[in-house]
Scaffold this motif. Sequence first.
Motif, PDB file in Angstrom:
ATOM      1  N   ALA A   1      71.990  73.354  39.588  1.00  0.00           N
ATOM      2  CA  ALA A   1      73.150  74.207  39.295  1.00  0.00           C
ATOM      3  C   ALA A   1      74.224  73.835  40.217  1.00  0.00           C
ATOM      4  O   ALA A   1      75.571  73.746  39.855  1.00  0.00           O
ATOM      5  N   LEU A   2      74.173  73.840  41.286  1.00  0.00           N
ATOM      6  CA  LEU A   2      75.078  73.426  42.386  1.00  0.00           C
ATOM      7  C   LEU A   2      75.619  71.905  42.103  1.00  0.00           C
ATOM      8  O   LEU A   2      76.795  72.005  42.141  1.00  0.00           O
ATOM      9  N   TYR A   3      74.689  71.156  41.937  1.00  0.00           N
ATOM     10  CA  TYR A   3      75.435  69.750  41.749  1.00  0.00           C
ATOM     11  C   TYR A   3      75.670  69.410  40.072  1.00  0.00           C
ATOM     12  O   TYR A   3      76.221  68.260  39.855  1.00  0.00           O
ATOM     13  N   LYS A   4      75.645  70.325  39.313  1.00  0.00           N
ATOM     14  CA  LYS A   4      75.915  70.579  37.809  1.00  0.00           C
ATOM     15  C   LYS A   4      75.330  69.328  37.215  1.00  0.00           C
ATOM     16  O   LYS A   4      75.967  68.544  36.540  1.00  0.00           O
ATOM     17  N   VAL A   5      74.050  69.072  37.266  1.00  0.00           N
ATOM     18  CA  VAL A   5      73.200  68.028  36.655  1.00  0.00           C
ATOM     19  C   VAL A   5      72.209  68.382  35.886  1.00  0.00           C
ATOM     20  O   VAL A   5      71.584  69.453  36.052  1.00  0.00           O
ATOM     21  N   LYS A   6      71.598  67.763  34.979  1.00  0.00           N
ATOM     22  CA  LYS A   6      70.389  68.082  34.141  1.00  0.00           C
ATOM     23  C   LYS A   6      69.253  68.002  35.222  1.00  0.00           C
ATOM     24  O   LYS A   6      69.432  67.282  36.300  1.00  0.00           O
ATOM     25  N   ASN A   7      68.094  68.341  34.842  1.00  0.00           N
ATOM     26  CA  ASN A   7      66.893  68.376  35.554  1.00  0.00           C
ATOM     27  C   ASN A   7      66.536  66.945  36.372  1.00  0.00           C
ATOM     28  O   ASN A   7      66.033  66.755  37.403  1.00  0.00           O
ATOM     29  N   GLY A   8      66.667  65.939  35.286  1.00  0.00           N
ATOM     30  CA  GLY A   8      66.142  64.803  35.391  1.00  0.00           C
ATOM     31  C   GLY A   8      66.838  64.139  36.497  1.00  0.00           C
ATOM     32  O   GLY A   8      66.199  63.134  37.446  1.00  0.00           O
ATOM     33  N   GLU A   9      68.214  64.438  36.779  1.00  0.00           N
ATOM     34  CA  GLU A   9      69.034  63.785  38.006  1.00  0.00           C
ATOM     35  C   GLU A   9      68.292  64.115  39.431  1.00  0.00           C
ATOM     36  O   GLU A   9      68.648  63.272  40.215  1.00  0.00           O
ATOM     37  N   LEU A  10      67.606  65.241  39.484  1.00  0.00           N
ATOM     38  CA  LEU A  10      66.904  65.564  40.738  1.00  0.00           C
ATOM     39  C   LEU A  10      65.866  64.851  40.947  1.00  0.00           C
ATOM     40  O   LEU A  10      65.295  64.818  42.266  1.00  0.00           O
ATOM     41  N   ALA A  11      65.378  63.663  40.198  1.00  0.00           N
ATOM     42  CA  ALA A  11      64.552  62.721  40.493  1.00  0.00           C
ATOM     43  C   ALA A  11      65.135  61.591  41.469  1.00  0.00           C
ATOM     44  O   ALA A  11      64.350  60.730  42.145  1.00  0.00           O
ATOM     45  N   GLN A  12      66.412  61.618  41.665  1.00  0.00           N
ATOM     46  CA  GLN A  12      67.020  60.547  42.514  1.00  0.00           C
ATOM     47  C   GLN A  12      66.625  60.644  44.047  1.00  0.00           C
ATOM     48  O   GLN A  12      66.445  61.875  44.441  1.00  0.00           O
ATOM     49  N   ALA A  13      66.753  59.648  44.780  1.00  0.00           N
ATOM     50  CA  ALA A  13      66.206  59.842  46.337  1.00  0.00           C
ATOM     51  C   ALA A  13      67.044  60.681  47.093  1.00  0.00           C
ATOM     52  O   ALA A  13      66.685  61.667  47.878  1.00  0.00           O
ATOM     53  N   LYS A  14      68.386  60.849  46.569  1.00  0.00           N
ATOM     54  CA  LYS A  14      69.390  61.842  47.605  1.00  0.00           C
ATOM     55  C   LYS A  14      69.071  63.255  47.577  1.00  0.00           C
ATOM     56  O   LYS A  14      69.420  63.705  48.396  1.00  0.00           O
ATOM     57  N   TYR A  15      68.011  63.742  46.435  1.00  0.00           N
ATOM     58  CA  TYR A  15      67.847  65.029  46.516  1.00  0.00           C
ATOM     59  C   TYR A  15      66.329  65.519  47.227  1.00  0.00           C
ATOM     60  O   TYR A  15      65.866  66.380  47.157  1.00  0.00           O
ATOM     61  N   GLN A  16      65.565  64.489  47.412  1.00  0.00           N
ATOM     62  CA  GLN A  16      64.458  64.513  47.972  1.00  0.00           C
ATOM     63  C   GLN A  16      64.056  65.205  49.141  1.00  0.00           C
ATOM     64  O   GLN A  16      63.215  66.060  49.378  1.00  0.00           O
ATOM     65  N   ILE A  17      65.059  65.206  50.255  1.00  0.00           N
ATOM     66  CA  ILE A  17      64.992  65.878  51.469  1.00  0.00           C
ATOM     67  C   ILE A  17      65.063  67.250  51.255  1.00  0.00           C
ATOM     68  O   ILE A  17      64.615  68.017  51.571  1.00  0.00           O
ATOM     69  N   GLN A  18      66.163  67.703  50.330  1.00  0.00           N
ATOM     70  CA  GLN A  18      66.383  69.105  50.289  1.00  0.00           C
ATOM     71  C   GLN A  18      64.960  69.695  49.354  1.00  0.00           C
ATOM     72  O   GLN A  18      64.432  70.836  49.717  1.00  0.00           O
ATOM     73  N   ILE A  19      64.534  68.943  48.469  1.00  0.00           N
ATOM     74  CA  ILE A  19      63.487  69.505  47.782  1.00  0.00           C
ATOM     75  C   ILE A  19      62.274  69.790  48.548  1.00  0.00           C
ATOM     76  O   ILE A  19      61.612  70.765  48.508  1.00  0.00           O
ATOM     77  N   ALA A  20      62.032  68.660  49.377  1.00  0.00           N
ATOM     78  CA  ALA A  20      60.645  68.806  50.504  1.00  0.00           C
ATOM     79  C   ALA A  20      60.886  69.862  51.381  1.00  0.00           C
ATOM     80  O   ALA A  20      60.010  70.634  51.770  1.00  0.00           O
ATOM     81  N   ALA A  21      62.146  70.231  51.759  1.00  0.00           N
ATOM     82  CA  ALA A  21      62.403  71.122  52.872  1.00  0.00           C
ATOM     83  C   ALA A  21      62.165  72.671  52.138  1.00  0.00           C
ATOM     84  O   ALA A  21      61.854  73.464  52.701  1.00  0.00           O
ATOM     85  N   ILE A  22      62.811  72.788  50.755  1.00  0.00           N
ATOM     86  CA  ILE A  22      62.405  74.126  50.038  1.00  0.00           C
ATOM     87  C   ILE A  22      60.888  74.235  50.074  1.00  0.00           C
ATOM     88  O   ILE A  22      60.468  75.423  50.350  1.00  0.00           O
ATOM     89  N   CYS A  23      60.236  73.452  49.659  1.00  0.00           N
ATOM     90  CA  CYS A  23      58.633  73.290  49.477  1.00  0.00           C
ATOM     91  C   CYS A  23      57.893  73.614  50.777  1.00  0.00           C
ATOM     92  O   CYS A  23      57.015  74.294  50.863  1.00  0.00           O
TER      93      CYS A  23
ATOM     94  N   ARG B   1      63.476  66.438  31.941  1.00  0.00           N
ATOM     95  CA  ARG B   1      64.351  65.664  32.365  1.00  0.00           C
ATOM     96  C   ARG B   1      65.989  65.730  31.711  1.00  0.00           C
ATOM     97  O   ARG B   1      66.975  65.504  32.155  1.00  0.00           O
ATOM     98  N   ASP B   2      65.581  65.922  30.535  1.00  0.00           N
ATOM     99  CA  ASP B   2      67.026  66.013  29.469  1.00  0.00           C
ATOM    100  C   ASP B   2      67.456  67.513  29.523  1.00  0.00           C
ATOM    101  O   ASP B   2      68.332  67.722  29.022  1.00  0.00           O
ATOM    102  N   ASN B   3      66.837  68.349  30.095  1.00  0.00           N
ATOM    103  CA  ASN B   3      67.371  69.835  30.275  1.00  0.00           C
ATOM    104  C   ASN B   3      68.208  70.048  31.189  1.00  0.00           C
ATOM    105  O   ASN B   3      68.181  69.595  32.290  1.00  0.00           O
ATOM    106  N   TYR B   4      68.848  71.325  31.036  1.00  0.00           N
ATOM    107  CA  TYR B   4      69.513  71.875  32.037  1.00  0.00           C
ATOM    108  C   TYR B   4      68.991  72.957  32.556  1.00  0.00           C
ATOM    109  O   TYR B   4      68.028  74.007  31.576  1.00  0.00           O
ATOM    110  N   SER B   5      68.899  73.415  33.773  1.00  0.00           N
ATOM    111  CA  SER B   5      68.113  74.834  34.166  1.00  0.00           C
ATOM    112  C   SER B   5      68.650  75.870  33.576  1.00  0.00           C
ATOM    113  O   SER B   5      69.971  75.963  33.295  1.00  0.00           O
ATOM    114  N   SER B   6      68.089  76.983  33.589  1.00  0.00           N
ATOM    115  CA  SER B   6      68.915  78.268  33.057  1.00  0.00           C
ATOM    116  C   SER B   6      69.995  78.706  34.198  1.00  0.00           C
ATOM    117  O   SER B   6      70.880  79.190  33.926  1.00  0.00           O
ATOM    118  N   MET B   7      69.607  78.369  35.544  1.00  0.00           N
ATOM    119  CA  MET B   7      70.828  78.806  36.383  1.00  0.00           C
ATOM    120  C   MET B   7      71.924  77.990  36.496  1.00  0.00           C
ATOM    121  O   MET B   7      73.131  78.582  36.574  1.00  0.00           O
TER     122      MET B   7
END
Length: 307
Positions: free
Chosen positions: A201-223, A254-260
């Motif tokens: 939602a914040l980066y205005k991307v489809k779910n699949g875009e979150l597989a990029q390396a630049k998002y992995q630090i945030q994903i790991a920190a959330i988890c 990967r081709d979907n937008y999240s509900s948020m």
Amino acid sequence: MPLSTKLNQPSKIAIIGNGVIGNLLAFRCHQLSYNYVVVTRDNQKIELDVSDIDNRQYRFHLPVGSLNSVAESDIIIIPIKAYQVADFIEQAHSYIKPWQTIVLLHNGMGTIERVRQQLPHNNLLAATTTYGAFKPQVDQLAIKGCGETQLGWIQCNVADHKVEIQNMLSALLPPSHWHTDILFPLWIKLAINAAINPLSALYKVKNGELAQAKYQIQIAAICDEITLIMQHLGFELESDRLINAVKQVIQQTRDNYSSMNRDLQAKRKTEINFINGYIVEQAARFNLPCPVNLALCREIRQREVST
């Protein structure tokens, strides 16, 4: 009339709302020839166009009803936004009978505690699903992914009809898996939503875009933050399990937008308080640090206000 007095008559299902998951459930009820009704605010007729995962087209009339229909049902499925659940129960309270089974099916956590207070005598189930779908228009449903559904009893007073109810619900969004402790899969799904929903939602991307390396630090920190909370709740797992679950859903959707993402885009209220907000609340219970999830809450809330 209680289910226990209906002998061989089919049980009736009430589906609350005309949202994505509600329409998906209605479509499955239609295919299975279940006795069901869709409860809406305006009680207007709806002809639903459905495109399934193989692009096959269907059209059928939804059996629409008002709150009166709730009183005539045996199973009440509530697939609406988490922040709408308590208000619905309050509005429908006089129509809900103690013998009816309530099914909560939504993103996020935090509603179970409230519903147990509002309906202490009802049979209560919680469920979560990874099916993917969206509504291009109010009378259209596009099914984009067949997932799995996790279900479990929160409280059950219908031992005689437990198997019947489980069989009916299992057929709706298969494959279905029943758990003696549904809270664990709910927390796994919460972690997935906590990463994918606010970031997409914040980066205005489809779910699949979150597989990029630049998002992995945030994903790991959330988890990492969620793992620590879950460990304090008595669940045995490592952060890698949550991270892998998030990555798997990112790939599957990967081709979907999240509900948020869609809610912010449409300037609607999000479920942030029941996703990352719930995580922050649980962290506070144990006096645990939760800066990443807290920051995401603040950013999404600020976007809600600004839109």
